[in-house]
Write an enzyme that holds these catalytic residues in place. Structure first.
Site, PDB file in Angstrom:
ATOM      1  N   LYS A  22      38.682  52.667  48.652  1.00  0.00           N
ATOM      2  CA  LYS A  22      37.284  51.829  48.689  1.00  0.00           C
ATOM      3  C   LYS A  22      36.924  51.599  50.108  1.00  0.00           C
ATOM      4  O   LYS A  22      35.811  51.696  50.636  1.00  0.00           O
ATOM      5  CB  LYS A  22      37.449  50.602  47.777  1.00  0.00           C
ATOM      6  CG  LYS A  22      35.928  49.843  47.807  1.00  0.00           C
ATOM      7  CD  LYS A  22      36.071  48.698  46.905  1.00  0.00           C
ATOM      8  CE  LYS A  22      36.899  47.773  47.277  1.00  0.00           C
ATOM      9  NZ  LYS A  22      36.649  46.192  46.897  1.00  0.00           N
ATOM     10  N   ASP A  49      31.136  50.355  43.438  1.00  0.00           N
ATOM     11  CA  ASP A  49      30.962  49.663  45.179  1.00  0.00           C
ATOM     12  C   ASP A  49      30.434  50.712  45.985  1.00  0.00           C
ATOM     13  O   ASP A  49      29.713  50.486  46.804  1.00  0.00           O
ATOM     14  CB  ASP A  49      32.200  49.118  45.508  1.00  0.00           C
ATOM     15  CG  ASP A  49      32.503  47.765  44.919  1.00  0.00           C
ATOM     16  OD1 ASP A  49      32.002  47.331  43.863  1.00  0.00           O
ATOM     17  OD2 ASP A  49      33.407  46.991  45.264  1.00  0.00           O
ATOM     18  N   ASN A  93      28.560  43.639  43.271  1.00  0.00           N
ATOM     19  CA  ASN A  93      29.534  42.586  43.640  1.00  0.00           C
ATOM     20  C   ASN A  93      30.563  43.450  44.880  1.00  0.00           C
ATOM     21  O   ASN A  93      31.651  43.288  44.770  1.00  0.00           O
ATOM     22  CB  ASN A  93      30.670  42.308  42.680  1.00  0.00           C
ATOM     23  CG  ASN A  93      31.217  40.980  42.709  1.00  0.00           C
ATOM     24  OD1 ASN A  93      30.995  40.365  43.814  1.00  0.00           O
ATOM     25  ND2 ASN A  93      32.161  40.848  41.913  1.00  0.00           N
ATOM     26  N   SER A 171      38.737  38.719  56.051  1.00  0.00           N
ATOM     27  CA  SER A 171      38.663  39.633  57.238  1.00  0.00           C
ATOM     28  C   SER A 171      37.298  40.256  57.584  1.00  0.00           C
ATOM     29  O   SER A 171      37.090  41.048  58.095  1.00  0.00           O
ATOM     30  CB  SER A 171      39.907  40.486  57.339  1.00  0.00           C
ATOM     31  OG  SER A 171      40.002  41.326  56.433  1.00  0.00           O
ATOM     32  N   ASP A 317      45.233  42.317  48.023  1.00  0.00           N
ATOM     33  CA  ASP A 317      44.801  43.058  46.796  1.00  0.00           C
ATOM     34  C   ASP A 317      46.193  43.540  45.986  1.00  0.00           C
ATOM     35  O   ASP A 317      46.211  43.177  44.988  1.00  0.00           O
ATOM     36  CB  ASP A 317      43.907  44.166  47.406  1.00  0.00           C
ATOM     37  CG  ASP A 317      42.360  43.555  47.494  1.00  0.00           C
ATOM     38  OD1 ASP A 317      42.281  42.496  47.287  1.00  0.00           O
ATOM     39  OD2 ASP A 317      41.606  44.486  48.228  1.00  0.00           O
ATOM     40  N   LYS A 344      37.545  36.138  46.113  1.00  0.00           N
ATOM     41  CA  LYS A 344      37.488  37.631  45.897  1.00  0.00           C
ATOM     42  C   LYS A 344      36.521  37.697  44.555  1.00  0.00           C
ATOM     43  O   LYS A 344      35.692  36.797  44.265  1.00  0.00           O
ATOM     44  CB  LYS A 344      38.613  38.150  45.471  1.00  0.00           C
ATOM     45  CG  LYS A 344      39.695  38.046  46.444  1.00  0.00           C
ATOM     46  CD  LYS A 344      39.550  39.548  47.772  1.00  0.00           C
ATOM     47  CE  LYS A 344      40.434  38.857  48.713  1.00  0.00           C
ATOM     48  NZ  LYS A 344      40.448  40.232  49.749  1.00  0.00           N
ATOM     49  N   GLU A 345      36.514  38.970  44.014  1.00  0.00           N
ATOM     50  CA  GLU A 345      35.669  39.063  42.668  1.00  0.00           C
ATOM     51  C   GLU A 345      35.619  37.768  41.623  1.00  0.00           C
ATOM     52  O   GLU A 345      34.901  37.746  41.126  1.00  0.00           O
ATOM     53  CB  GLU A 345      35.988  40.406  41.945  1.00  0.00           C
ATOM     54  CG  GLU A 345      35.604  41.822  42.521  1.00  0.00           C
ATOM     55  CD  GLU A 345      36.437  42.090  43.807  1.00  0.00           C
ATOM     56  OE1 GLU A 345      37.376  41.326  44.429  1.00  0.00           O
ATOM     57  OE2 GLU A 345      36.353  43.284  44.329  1.00  0.00           O
ATOM     58  N   HIS A 389      38.044  44.227  38.487  1.00  0.00           N
ATOM     59  CA  HIS A 389      38.843  45.303  38.330  1.00  0.00           C
ATOM     60  C   HIS A 389      40.340  45.150  38.365  1.00  0.00           C
ATOM     61  O   HIS A 389      41.008  45.887  37.570  1.00  0.00           O
ATOM     62  CB  HIS A 389      38.172  46.443  39.201  1.00  0.00           C
ATOM     63  CG  HIS A 389      38.381  46.099  40.545  1.00  0.00           C
ATOM     64  ND1 HIS A 389      38.663  46.973  41.514  1.00  0.00           N
ATOM     65  CD2 HIS A 389      38.035  44.912  41.231  1.00  0.00           C
ATOM     66  CE1 HIS A 389      38.618  46.251  42.714  1.00  0.00           C
ATOM     67  NE2 HIS A 389      38.101  45.349  42.604  1.00  0.00           N
ATOM     68  N   ARG A 390      40.829  44.447  39.371  1.00  0.00           N
ATOM     69  CA  ARG A 390      42.012  44.457  39.614  1.00  0.00           C
ATOM     70  C   ARG A 390      42.975  43.577  38.504  1.00  0.00           C
ATOM     71  O   ARG A 390      43.982  43.749  38.103  1.00  0.00           O
ATOM     72  CB  ARG A 390      42.254  43.713  40.753  1.00  0.00           C
ATOM     73  CG  ARG A 390      41.931  44.525  42.150  1.00  0.00           C
ATOM     74  CD  ARG A 390      42.637  44.423  43.223  1.00  0.00           C
ATOM     75  NE  ARG A 390      41.922  45.018  44.261  1.00  0.00           N
ATOM     76  CZ  ARG A 390      41.943  46.559  44.407  1.00  0.00           C
ATOM     77  NH1 ARG A 390      42.746  47.136  43.630  1.00  0.00           N
ATOM     78  NH2 ARG A 390      41.186  47.121  45.308  1.00  0.00           N
ATOM     79  N   LYS A 415      34.292  49.636  39.225  1.00  0.00           N
ATOM     80  CA  LYS A 415      34.321  48.920  40.453  1.00  0.00           C
ATOM     81  C   LYS A 415      34.942  49.924  41.498  1.00  0.00           C
ATOM     82  O   LYS A 415      34.327  50.429  42.643  1.00  0.00           O
ATOM     83  CB  LYS A 415      34.714  47.592  40.811  1.00  0.00           C
ATOM     84  CG  LYS A 415      34.266  46.822  41.780  1.00  0.00           C
ATOM     85  CD  LYS A 415      34.487  45.447  41.934  1.00  0.00           C
ATOM     86  CE  LYS A 415      33.724  44.700  42.853  1.00  0.00           C
ATOM     87  NZ  LYS A 415      34.155  44.900  44.370  1.00  0.00           N
ATOM     88  N   THR A 446      61.302  55.570   0.431  1.00  0.00           N
ATOM     89  CA  THR A 446      62.628  55.980   0.515  1.00  0.00           C
ATOM     90  C   THR A 446      62.601  57.052   1.810  1.00  0.00           C
ATOM     91  O   THR A 446      63.550  57.005   2.538  1.00  0.00           O
ATOM     92  CB  THR A 446      62.553  56.995  -0.967  1.00  0.00           C
ATOM     93  OG1 THR A 446      62.371  56.002  -1.997  1.00  0.00           O
ATOM     94  CG2 THR A 446      64.174  57.404  -0.920  1.00  0.00           C
TER      95      THR A 446
HETATM   96  N1  LIG Z   1      60.855  63.972  -3.201  1.00  0.00           N
HETATM   97  C1  LIG Z   1      61.095  62.757  -3.172  1.00  0.00           C
HETATM   98  N2  LIG Z   1      60.620  61.896  -2.207  1.00  0.00           N
HETATM   99  C2  LIG Z   1      60.788  60.660  -2.102  1.00  0.00           C
HETATM  100  N3  LIG Z   1      60.922  59.999  -3.240  1.00  0.00           N
HETATM  101  C3  LIG Z   1      61.490  60.456  -4.298  1.00  0.00           C
HETATM  102  C4  LIG Z   1      61.285  61.885  -4.583  1.00  0.00           C
HETATM  103  N4  LIG Z   1      61.891  62.371  -5.537  1.00  0.00           N
HETATM  104  C5  LIG Z   1      62.102  61.191  -6.200  1.00  0.00           C
HETATM  105  N5  LIG Z   1      62.099  60.290  -5.460  1.00  0.00           N
HETATM  106  C6  LIG Z   1      62.159  58.806  -5.836  1.00  0.00           C
HETATM  107  O1  LIG Z   1      60.867  58.179  -6.352  1.00  0.00           O
HETATM  108  C7  LIG Z   1      61.015  56.523  -6.360  1.00  0.00           C
HETATM  109  C8  LIG Z   1      60.027  55.884  -5.811  1.00  0.00           C
HETATM  110  O2  LIG Z   1      59.939  56.202  -4.285  1.00  0.00           O
HETATM  111  P1  LIG Z   1      59.472  55.005  -3.217  1.00  0.00           P
HETATM  112  O3  LIG Z   1      59.740  53.576  -3.896  1.00  0.00           O
HETATM  113  O4  LIG Z   1      59.930  55.264  -2.039  1.00  0.00           O
HETATM  114  O5  LIG Z   1      57.763  55.376  -3.310  1.00  0.00           O
HETATM  115  P2  LIG Z   1      56.828  54.564  -2.419  1.00  0.00           P
HETATM  116  O6  LIG Z   1      55.787  55.625  -2.389  1.00  0.00           O
HETATM  117  O7  LIG Z   1      57.395  53.844  -1.601  1.00  0.00           O
HETATM  118  O8  LIG Z   1      56.125  53.574  -3.647  1.00  0.00           O
HETATM  119  P3  LIG Z   1      55.389  52.205  -3.233  1.00  0.00           P
HETATM  120  O9  LIG Z   1      54.132  52.534  -2.399  1.00  0.00           O
HETATM  121  O10 LIG Z   1      55.050  51.641  -4.628  1.00  0.00           O
HETATM  122  O11 LIG Z   1      56.230  51.165  -2.604  1.00  0.00           O
HETATM  123  C9  LIG Z   1      62.395  56.467  -5.696  1.00  0.00           C
HETATM  124  O12 LIG Z   1      63.390  56.010  -6.656  1.00  0.00           O
HETATM  125  C10 LIG Z   1      62.740  57.702  -4.807  1.00  0.00           C
HETATM  126  O13 LIG Z   1      63.976  57.976  -4.786  1.00  0.00           O
END
Ligand SMILES: Nc1ncnc2c1ncn2[C@@H]1O[C@H](COP(=O)(O)OP(=O)(O)OP(=O)(O)O)[C@@H](O)[C@H]1O
Ligand SMILES: Nc1ccn([C@H]2C[C@H](O)[C@@H](COP(=O)(O)O)O2)c(=O)n1
Length: 644
Positions: A22, A49, A93, A171, A317, A344-345, A389-390, A415, A446
């Site tokens: 700048k 600027d 500015n 300055s 700066d 400054k700004e 900006h800074r 800026k 799971t």
């Molecule tokens: N292919 C699969 N993938 C995942 N879980 C499975 C599968 N087959 C069976 N299950 C079983 O389904 C059950 C429900 O899974 P989980 O509690 O993880 O579901 P979730 O979607 O997290 O449910 P929520 O949203 O109600 O908490 C578990 O006991 C899990 O082991």
């Protein structure tokens, strides 16, 4: 208010081509305008600027053209004072436009009005006007004495001899006088009153004036003699270096985020004082390499920046970047001799103090210094930017501490660096998120827990938060349709997680939140926008290094829309009812297939139909139907997506 949410970052590395400086851009434009002959300017900064300077020059009768959409310009110099003798200029500015134009116009024999944004009218200019009056200039204040807006009248200029100017506020007053005096044609000496601050910026001025044929004689940093009988002459072509102050953010990013981060456009041949930021951060332990036209930064060998106590008068700066780097130091840091920040700004000492406190630092603020004691843990915050900006660019660096940041009014970077956040996103790597969404009992929990274990990531079961709100509400006698009370409860939910157990006010409620009553309750409270809003930041806080696997209904759509991996996990409703039945039986809890099936259908419908964050498969999510799949296959699928 507009804002930009930056996710917590894991690291920073890469290359950045810097925008033009700048200081060099606006000085070069003015010198080219006053010079004899045409000047080709390469890599001019594209920013607010510079726009202000370009607009002003056009209004003053200077013809310039731009090469297509490029940053290359051609300025046809007027070879002396401006030809247009009456003009009304708005300069936003832009201090680098306002101060030098004031001096050049005072010597141009016309009538001009100069104004800016309200903050520009709070930035002192009295010392420059006092100096100009010493040689006969007629400049009057249109508002408060000592501040813009200004009204300049034709005057009988009496150059020569000695002009005194204060050097301890900005300055730019000296720069303005230096650049304007050759218009008078008479040798004049400028004597600096008080200790000259920001000397490297004067060095830029002298260097550029020399490129345009005017060699100023300098005695220490106290007396400057502008020769008589000289005129600016175009050197033909001027290449604008990358902006060294803008480089400081990326150099700091490399130092904080591991690096290497390389900036291209400035290096050891730079005429800008702010390249010395590299030296300053090297003193903190950052590993710096430098070439003629590049600087590369990596984190310190020890892993942590060292505490510092530095006089930063020479890099006012870039010193702001050090105030934020101090958050990552191993002890209290002191930034000294930075009084110019106050004009400054914005009042940058005050603004820095307020915003650094928001992220958890302890701050001591003085008239010309700032002491920053870094916090044990950074706190996510919404940073106000004060149209500076800074401030915006500096605070983006906090995200490299694995801490999410909200930057309010981020467009203030226009800026000097309109594409700053795009460039920052190219070098900063967010903490990765694997978002798994899907209907109840599809197996999200799971699968997500196993994926998190395999990757060594944190795990968020977002549904448990809605379940906790429902359980806490039922226990407190809060009706499940009282949105305000539920949101208040959600905002301060006294819950925590330990391994796979869930606690409410210290009581293990891992099973209590899984009852069908809590499930139905959760599905009802989850419909309410205020409850969802109250739980949003709490969910985002789970995003910590090295990564997060988050499961729920809106992980990919609302909570972590930038997740690198998104999976929509589903299964037929009968298969899900069977899984849930089996799960409850194994836990010794009562269950009935028919009501489970009905419950799931009702909850699916509620989750999908609600107005806020409905359950949906996003276009950028991979669909995984597990009706016929085992858990291992499902886990393998998600890991495959993460690693692909
Ligand atoms: N292919 C699969 N993938 C995942 N879980 C499975 C599968 N087959 C069976 N299950 C079983 O389904 C059950 C429900 O899974 P989980 O509690 O993880 O579901 P979730 O979607 O997290 O449910 P929520 O949203 O109600 O908490 C578990 O006991 C899990 O082991
Ligand atoms: N991100 C989320 C997570 C959950 N919910 C709702 C949907 C359910 O009815 C309830 C409990 O969730 P679960 O434990 O079954 O995953 O919470 C939501 O709306 N958004």
């Amino acid at each position: 208010m507009e804002f930009l949410d930056l996710p917590p970052m894991l690291s920073a590395s890469g290359r950045v081509r810097l925008p033009g400086s700048k200081s060099i851009s606006n000085r070069t434009l003015l010198l080219a305008a006053l010079a004899e002959g045409a000047t080709e300017i390469r890599d001019l900064l594209a920013s607010d600027d510079v726009e202000r300077m370009l607009d002003a020059l056009r209004a003053l009768g200077v013809v310039w053209t731009r090469e297509g959409d490029s940053d290359n310009y051609c300025v046809r110099g007027v070879g002396g004072p401006f030809p247009v003798k009456v003009a009304d200029l708005f300069l936003g500015n832009a201090g680098t436009a306002f101060r030098p134009l004031t001096a050049a116009l005072a010597l141009s024999g016309g009538e001009y009005r100069l104004s800016g944004v309200p903050r520009m009218h709070e930035r002192p200019i009295g010392d420059l006007i006092d100096s100009l009056r010493q040689i006969g200039a007629d400049v009057r204040y249109m508002g408060n004495d000592g501040f813009p807006p200004l009204h300049i009248f034709p005057a009988d200029i009496r150059p020569g001899g000695v002009v005194r100017v204060r050097g301890d506020v900005s300055s730019q007053f000296l720069t303005a006088l230096l650049m304007a005096l050759p218009l008078s044609g008479v040798e004049t000496t400028i004597e600096v009153v008080g200790e000259l601050i920001s000397k490297p910026y004067i060095a830029i001025t002298l260097d550029l004036m020399a490129q345009f044929g005017v060699d100023v004689r300098r005695e220490n940093w106290e007396r400057f003699t502008v020769p008589g009988g000289v005129r600016y002459r175009s050197p033909g072509v001027v290449f604008v270096e990358g902006d060294a102050s803008s480089a400081s953010y990326f150099i700091a990013a490399g130092a904080i985020g591991g690096g290497p981060v390389r900036v291209e456009g400035v290096g050891r041949n730079s005429i800008q004082g702010d390249v010395r930021f590299a030296e300053a951060i090297a003193a903190l332990g950052a590993r710096i390499d430098m070439g003629d036209n590049w600087i590369e930064a990596r984190g310190p060998e020890s892993g942590r920046l060292k505490a510092f106590d530095l006089d930063l008068n020479h890099i006012p700066d870039a010193a702001m970047t050090l105030a934020v780097a101090a958050l990552f130091a191993d002890g209290p840091c002191r930034l000294r001799n930075i009084a110019s920040w106050r004009v400054k700004e914005t009042d940058r000492i005050a603004a820095m103090a307020i915003e650094l406190r928001k992220v958890g630092a302890t701050i001591e603020e003085g008239a010309d210094y700032l002491c920053v004691t870094p916090p044990d843990k950074l706190v996510p915050a919404a940073i106000d930017t004060y149209d500076d900006h800074r401030m915006a660019m500096c605070f983006s660096l906090v995200s490299l501490g694995g801490c999410r940041m909200r930057i309010n009014e981020p467009k203030c970077v226009n800026k000097t660096f309109p594409t700053y956040f795009e460039r920052f996103a190219e070098i900063a790597r967010p903490v990765p998120v694997v978002a798994i969404d899907g209907p109840s009992a599809s197996g999200k929990g799971t699968v997500a827990a196993r994926v998190a274990e395999a990757l060594g990531y944190h795990y968020l079961d977002s549904g448990s938060l809605y379940r906790l709100v429902a359980l806490a509400a039922m226990r407190a006698g809060i009706a499940l349709d009282d949105e305000r009370a539920l949101a208040t409860l959600a905002a301060a939910l006294p819950a925590h997680f330990e391994a796979e157990r869930v606690f409410l006010e210290g009581e293990d409620v891992s099973d209590a939140i899984r009852t069908e009553e809590a499930s139905v309750g959760a599905s009802k409270v989850a419909v309410m926008p205020a409850v969802r809003a109250a739980l949003l930041d709490r969910q985002r806080d789970y995003r910590r290094a090295p990564g997060l696997v988050a499961e729920g209904r809106d992980m990919g759509s609302v909570v972590f829309p930038d997740a690198g991996t998104k999976v929509f996990l589903t299964a037929g409703v009968e298969a899900r009812a069977r899984r849930r039945y089996k799960q409850l039986m194994e836990k010794g809890m009562a269950a009935n297939m028919e009501s489970l099936l009905k419950d799931l259908q009702d909850r699916d419908a509620r989750d999908a139909a609600r107005a806020v964050a409905p359950l949906q498969k996003l276009p950028d999510a991979a669909l995984l139907d597990t009706t016929e799949l085992g858990v291992e296959q499902a886990v393998g699928f998600v890991l495959g997506r993460v690693r692909s």
